[in-house]
Design a protein around this motif. Structure first.
Motif, PDB file in Angstrom:
ATOM      1  N   THR A  24      19.360  -8.144 -44.936  1.00 50.18           N
ATOM      2  CA  THR A  24      19.896  -9.309 -45.653  1.00 50.18           C
ATOM      3  C   THR A  24      20.536 -10.297 -44.682  1.00 50.18           C
ATOM      4  O   THR A  24      20.355 -11.520 -44.806  1.00 50.18           O
ATOM      5  N   GLU A 159      12.669 -13.003 -49.015  1.00 47.02           N
ATOM      6  CA  GLU A 159      13.775 -12.913 -49.976  1.00 47.02           C
ATOM      7  C   GLU A 159      13.325 -12.205 -51.254  1.00 47.02           C
ATOM      8  O   GLU A 159      14.064 -11.391 -51.814  1.00 47.02           O
ATOM      9  N   THR A 160      12.096 -12.507 -51.705  1.00 47.30           N
ATOM     10  CA  THR A 160      11.556 -11.854 -52.895  1.00 47.30           C
ATOM     11  C   THR A 160      11.379 -10.358 -52.660  1.00 47.30           C
ATOM     12  O   THR A 160      11.728  -9.532 -53.514  1.00 47.30           O
ATOM     13  N   GLU A 163      14.757  -8.685 -52.666  1.00 45.22           N
ATOM     14  CA  GLU A 163      15.283  -8.569 -54.020  1.00 45.22           C
ATOM     15  C   GLU A 163      14.589  -7.443 -54.780  1.00 45.22           C
ATOM     16  O   GLU A 163      15.239  -6.664 -55.496  1.00 45.22           O
ATOM     17  N   ASN A 164      13.264  -7.343 -54.607  1.00 44.72           N
ATOM     18  CA  ASN A 164      12.509  -6.283 -55.285  1.00 44.72           C
ATOM     19  C   ASN A 164      12.954  -4.905 -54.813  1.00 44.72           C
ATOM     20  O   ASN A 164      13.082  -3.965 -55.613  1.00 44.72           O
TER      21      ASN A 164
END
Length: 202
Positions: A24, A159-160, A163-164
């Motif tokens: 992150t 980022e996706t 998040e997943n």
């Protein structure tokens, strides 16, 4: 079994959560670096605009040098035409000039033409070099802008994905709280007590 799956999932979630902290951070750092590229491209565009202004001035300068050269060519040609007919003096306009005066003037004009040609060629070469440099810079900037857009797309993908993974890990972690195996010992203890009492009362 479901229980082992849940325990394994919980362990994976813990390990993945620990791994996600630096990921992150790196994603946020990438986003900052990408935003920094905007300033780099703005500065490059400013330099290109300045060079384009310089080119405009130089183009005008080259045009003036070319006109000056053409003017001198005309004067040298006229002087040579006059001197082609050898005379002790020449009348040009309303004034009379000796042969030597006209010859000296023709020599001066010829030398001035030579200097003018040299200056014109140097300015023309400089202009061409600047135009090529700006064209190359424009091409590089266009490629940089395209690459910056690609970076944005790739950042969004990262980022996706992050998040997943976070959602998946949260779901896996929650499995550890689901009751999986009923405590049979408590039931067995009740059964044992029933059996003992029933035998005693039989």
């Amino acid at each position: 079994t479901f229980s082992s799956y849940a325990r394994t999932g919980a362990r994976m979630a813990t390990e993945s959560a620990q791994d996600m902290v630096p990921v992150t951070f790196e994603i946020e750092r990438l986003e900052t670096l990408i935003h920094d590229l905007d300033q780099v491209m703005i500065e490059q565009r400013r330099k290109i605009i300045k060079q384009e202004v310089d080119i405009e001035y130089l183009e005008q300068d080259v045009k003036r040098a070319q006109k000056q050269q053409e003017h001198l060519v005309g004067e040298v040609t006229a002087a040579r035409d006059i001197l082609a007919v050898h005379q002790s003096s020449y009348t040009i306009g309303d004034k009379a000039y000796t042969y030597q005066t006209v010859a000296n003037e023709a020599t001066n004009k010829a030398q001035a033409l030579k200097r003018s040609r040299s200056i014109f060629e140097a300015k023309q070469q400089t202009l061409q070099a600047l135009q090529n440099a700006v064209a190359q810079a424009e091409h590089q900037l266009t490629r940089a802008e395209d690459q910056r857009e690609q970076f944005t797309v790739r950042l969004n993908q990262l980022e996706t994905q992050a998040e997943n993974i976070a959602i998946r890990n949260e779901l896996i972690s929650s499995l550890d709280t689901v009751p999986t195996v009923l405590d049979a010992g408590a039931f067995q203890e009740v059964e044992n007590n029933f059996t003992r009492l029933e035998r005693e009362l039989a």
